[in-house]
Design a protein around this motif. Structure first.
Motif, PDB file in Angstrom:
ATOM      1  N   ASN A 271      -9.402  10.344 -20.676  1.00 50.62           N
ATOM      2  CA  ASN A 271      -9.182  10.855 -19.324  1.00 50.62           C
ATOM      3  C   ASN A 271      -9.790  11.717 -18.546  1.00 50.62           C
ATOM      4  OD1 ASN A 271      -7.028   8.922 -19.396  1.00 50.62           O
ATOM      5  ND2 ASN A 271      -5.627  10.625 -20.342  1.00 50.62           N
ATOM      6  N   THR A 272     -10.697  12.593 -19.167  1.00 54.68           N
ATOM      7  CA  THR A 272     -11.790  13.509 -18.770  1.00 54.68           C
ATOM      8  C   THR A 272     -12.798  12.975 -18.078  1.00 54.68           C
ATOM      9  OG1 THR A 272     -12.992  14.043 -20.522  1.00 54.68           O
ATOM     10  CG2 THR A 272     -11.074  15.296 -20.436  1.00 54.68           C
ATOM     11  N   LYS A 273     -13.079  11.752 -18.478  1.00 51.97           N
ATOM     12  CA  LYS A 273     -14.232  10.721 -17.900  1.00 51.97           C
ATOM     13  C   LYS A 273     -13.850   9.702 -17.336  1.00 51.97           C
ATOM     14  CE  LYS A 273     -17.459  12.021 -21.677  1.00 51.97           C
ATOM     15  NZ  LYS A 273     -18.456  11.840 -22.514  1.00 51.97           N
ATOM     16  N   ASN A 274     -12.177   9.618 -17.208  1.00 51.04           N
ATOM     17  CA  ASN A 274     -11.735   8.416 -16.417  1.00 51.04           C
ATOM     18  C   ASN A 274     -12.422   7.062 -16.873  1.00 51.04           C
ATOM     19  OD1 ASN A 274      -9.840   8.450 -14.417  1.00 51.04           O
ATOM     20  ND2 ASN A 274     -11.338   7.824 -12.684  1.00 51.04           N
ATOM     21  N   THR A 275     -12.430   6.767 -17.979  1.00 50.25           N
ATOM     22  CA  THR A 275     -13.175   6.005 -18.821  1.00 50.25           C
ATOM     23  C   THR A 275     -12.076   5.329 -20.070  1.00 50.25           C
ATOM     24  OG1 THR A 275     -15.149   6.516 -17.885  1.00 50.25           O
ATOM     25  CG2 THR A 275     -15.074   4.822 -19.924  1.00 50.25           C
ATOM     26  N   VAL A 276     -12.202   3.978 -19.995  1.00 47.67           N
ATOM     27  CA  VAL A 276     -11.766   3.281 -20.975  1.00 47.67           C
ATOM     28  C   VAL A 276     -12.668   2.343 -21.719  1.00 47.67           C
ATOM     29  CG1 VAL A 276     -10.087   1.331 -21.719  1.00 47.67           C
ATOM     30  CG2 VAL A 276      -9.252   3.102 -20.067  1.00 47.67           C
ATOM     31  N   TYR A 277     -12.802   2.757 -22.929  1.00 48.78           N
ATOM     32  CA  TYR A 277     -13.807   2.156 -23.923  1.00 48.78           C
ATOM     33  C   TYR A 277     -13.386   1.058 -24.611  1.00 48.78           C
ATOM     34  CZ  TYR A 277     -16.040   6.600 -22.879  1.00 48.78           C
ATOM     35  OH  TYR A 277     -16.493   7.541 -22.138  1.00 48.78           O
ATOM     36  N   LEU A 278     -14.483   0.292 -25.065  1.00 48.69           N
ATOM     37  CA  LEU A 278     -14.099  -0.949 -26.161  1.00 48.69           C
ATOM     38  C   LEU A 278     -15.256  -0.851 -27.214  1.00 48.69           C
ATOM     39  CD1 LEU A 278     -11.961  -3.063 -26.959  1.00 48.69           C
ATOM     40  CD2 LEU A 278     -13.627  -4.712 -25.769  1.00 48.69           C
ATOM     41  N   GLN A 279     -14.893  -0.338 -28.380  1.00 46.35           N
ATOM     42  CA  GLN A 279     -15.703  -0.199 -29.473  1.00 46.35           C
ATOM     43  C   GLN A 279     -15.763  -1.543 -30.137  1.00 46.35           C
ATOM     44  OE1 GLN A 279     -18.369   2.353 -30.263  1.00 46.35           O
ATOM     45  NE2 GLN A 279     -18.961   0.485 -31.684  1.00 46.35           N
ATOM     46  N   MET A 280     -16.800  -2.246 -29.993  1.00 52.87           N
ATOM     47  CA  MET A 280     -16.902  -3.533 -30.771  1.00 52.87           C
ATOM     48  C   MET A 280     -17.959  -3.524 -31.948  1.00 52.87           C
ATOM     49  SD  MET A 280     -16.868  -5.997 -27.623  1.00 52.87           S
ATOM     50  CE  MET A 280     -18.689  -5.657 -27.040  1.00 52.87           C
ATOM     51  N   ASN A 281     -17.247  -3.709 -33.236  1.00 48.69           N
ATOM     52  CA  ASN A 281     -18.111  -3.708 -34.488  1.00 48.69           C
ATOM     53  C   ASN A 281     -18.093  -5.122 -35.046  1.00 48.69           C
ATOM     54  OD1 ASN A 281     -18.282  -0.947 -34.081  1.00 48.69           O
ATOM     55  ND2 ASN A 281     -16.507  -0.363 -35.490  1.00 48.69           N
ATOM     56  N   SER A 282     -19.031  -5.264 -36.298  1.00 43.18           N
ATOM     57  CA  SER A 282     -18.999  -6.590 -36.798  1.00 43.18           C
ATOM     58  C   SER A 282     -19.092  -7.687 -35.903  1.00 43.18           C
ATOM     59  CB  SER A 282     -17.726  -6.713 -37.889  1.00 43.18           C
ATOM     60  OG  SER A 282     -18.025  -5.581 -38.654  1.00 43.18           O
ATOM     61  N   LEU A 283     -19.666  -7.735 -34.836  1.00 42.58           N
ATOM     62  CA  LEU A 283     -19.681  -8.945 -33.823  1.00 42.58           C
ATOM     63  C   LEU A 283     -20.120 -10.168 -34.492  1.00 42.58           C
ATOM     64  CD1 LEU A 283     -21.031  -6.789 -30.972  1.00 42.58           C
ATOM     65  CD2 LEU A 283     -18.926  -7.972 -30.857  1.00 42.58           C
ATOM     66  N   LYS A 284     -19.350 -11.078 -33.818  1.00 41.10           N
ATOM     67  CA  LYS A 284     -19.573 -12.692 -34.167  1.00 41.10           C
ATOM     68  C   LYS A 284     -19.989 -13.290 -32.893  1.00 41.10           C
ATOM     69  CE  LYS A 284     -15.629 -12.228 -37.456  1.00 41.10           C
ATOM     70  NZ  LYS A 284     -14.456 -12.741 -37.743  1.00 41.10           N
ATOM     71  N   SER A 285     -20.854 -14.511 -33.339  1.00 42.07           N
ATOM     72  CA  SER A 285     -21.080 -15.494 -32.102  1.00 42.07           C
ATOM     73  C   SER A 285     -19.985 -15.956 -31.401  1.00 42.07           C
ATOM     74  CB  SER A 285     -21.772 -16.554 -32.817  1.00 42.07           C
ATOM     75  OG  SER A 285     -20.934 -17.436 -33.486  1.00 42.07           O
ATOM     76  N   GLU A 286     -18.760 -15.873 -31.808  1.00 45.64           N
ATOM     77  CA  GLU A 286     -17.680 -16.065 -30.878  1.00 45.64           C
ATOM     78  C   GLU A 286     -17.371 -15.189 -30.087  1.00 45.64           C
ATOM     79  OE1 GLU A 286     -17.906 -16.713 -34.387  1.00 45.64           O
ATOM     80  OE2 GLU A 286     -16.084 -16.339 -35.285  1.00 45.64           O
ATOM     81  N   ASP A 287     -17.558 -13.814 -30.084  1.00 43.05           N
ATOM     82  CA  ASP A 287     -17.442 -12.837 -29.177  1.00 43.05           C
ATOM     83  C   ASP A 287     -18.186 -12.797 -28.123  1.00 43.05           C
ATOM     84  OD1 ASP A 287     -17.269 -10.915 -32.284  1.00 43.05           O
ATOM     85  OD2 ASP A 287     -15.439 -11.487 -31.102  1.00 43.05           O
ATOM     86  N   THR A 288     -19.223 -13.836 -28.025  1.00 47.19           N
ATOM     87  CA  THR A 288     -20.299 -13.930 -26.905  1.00 47.19           C
ATOM     88  C   THR A 288     -19.122 -14.311 -25.489  1.00 47.19           C
ATOM     89  OG1 THR A 288     -21.920 -14.402 -28.108  1.00 47.19           O
ATOM     90  CG2 THR A 288     -21.844 -15.242 -25.930  1.00 47.19           C
ATOM     91  N   GLY A 289     -19.392 -13.560 -24.245  1.00 47.60           N
ATOM     92  CA  GLY A 289     -18.656 -14.026 -23.153  1.00 47.60           C
ATOM     93  C   GLY A 289     -19.027 -12.865 -22.142  1.00 47.60           C
ATOM     94  N   VAL A 290     -18.431 -13.111 -21.044  1.00 42.41           N
ATOM     95  CA  VAL A 290     -18.477 -12.040 -20.056  1.00 42.41           C
ATOM     96  C   VAL A 290     -17.189 -11.081 -20.156  1.00 42.41           C
ATOM     97  CG1 VAL A 290     -18.629 -11.565 -17.496  1.00 42.41           C
ATOM     98  CG2 VAL A 290     -19.639 -13.342 -18.360  1.00 42.41           C
ATOM     99  N   TYR A 291     -17.330  -9.790 -20.355  1.00 40.28           N
ATOM    100  CA  TYR A 291     -16.155  -9.115 -20.531  1.00 40.28           C
ATOM    101  C   TYR A 291     -15.848  -8.194 -19.270  1.00 40.28           C
ATOM    102  CZ  TYR A 291     -16.271  -9.827 -25.636  1.00 40.28           C
ATOM    103  OH  TYR A 291     -16.191 -10.270 -27.004  1.00 40.28           O
ATOM    104  N   TYR A 292     -14.475  -8.321 -19.015  1.00 38.19           N
ATOM    105  CA  TYR A 292     -14.057  -7.590 -17.862  1.00 38.19           C
ATOM    106  C   TYR A 292     -12.807  -6.646 -18.137  1.00 38.19           C
ATOM    107  CZ  TYR A 292     -15.771 -12.119 -15.581  1.00 38.19           C
ATOM    108  OH  TYR A 292     -16.418 -12.989 -15.347  1.00 38.19           O
ATOM    109  N   CYS A 293     -12.622  -5.719 -17.382  1.00 34.89           N
ATOM    110  CA  CYS A 293     -11.499  -4.566 -17.357  1.00 34.89           C
ATOM    111  C   CYS A 293     -10.737  -4.726 -16.159  1.00 34.89           C
ATOM    112  CB  CYS A 293     -12.031  -3.269 -17.637  1.00 34.89           C
ATOM    113  SG  CYS A 293     -12.837  -2.382 -16.541  1.00 34.89           S
TER     114      CYS A 293
END
Length: 120
Positions: free
Chosen positions: A72-94
């Motif tokens: 909240n101090t940076k007014n930001t929401v994060y998504l940490q993505m580990n062990s990525l797979k090919s099926e995670d490919t795409g356009v990501y939106y918040c």
């Protein structure tokens, strides 16, 4: 109107990691429900993970690999993505939502998104 900007996408090899950021300007994200969605080529947009004040949600395919958090101090929401797979490919939106579970009830409109490509 709330405007959210996504960043942090890129090209990564299978098994790699990326951290996506969702930042708002002029509006504090405190107490908002914010969700990450993705859209793969030829597929519908799906909710990946969402966060409220005390609750988080992950779709089954990313449990144990992705972590959503907020600063909240940076007014930001994060998504940490580990062990990525090919099926995670795409356009990501918040986006802002009303309901954490299932990432439901969109409020407002979609941003430009950030491309994530998982490929060797």
């Amino acid at each position: 109107q709330l405007q959210l900007v996504e960043s942090g996408g890129g090209l990564v090899q299978p098994g790699g990691s990326l951290r996506l950021s969702c930042t708002a300007s002029a509006v504090f994200l405190n107490h908002y429900v914010i969700g990450w969605f993705r859209q793969a080529p030829g597929k519908e947009r799906e909710g990946v993970s969402c966060i409220g004040d005390l609750k988080t949600y992950y779709t089954d395919s990313v449990k144990g690999r992705f972590t959503i958090s907020r600063d909240n101090t940076k007014n930001t929401v994060y998504l940490q993505m580990n062990s990525l797979k090919s099926e995670d490919t795409g356009v990501y939106y918040c986006a802002r939502l009303r309901v954490v579970t299932g990432c439901r009830d969109l409020i407002g409109s979609w941003g430009q998104g950030t491309q994530v490509t998982v490929s060797s």
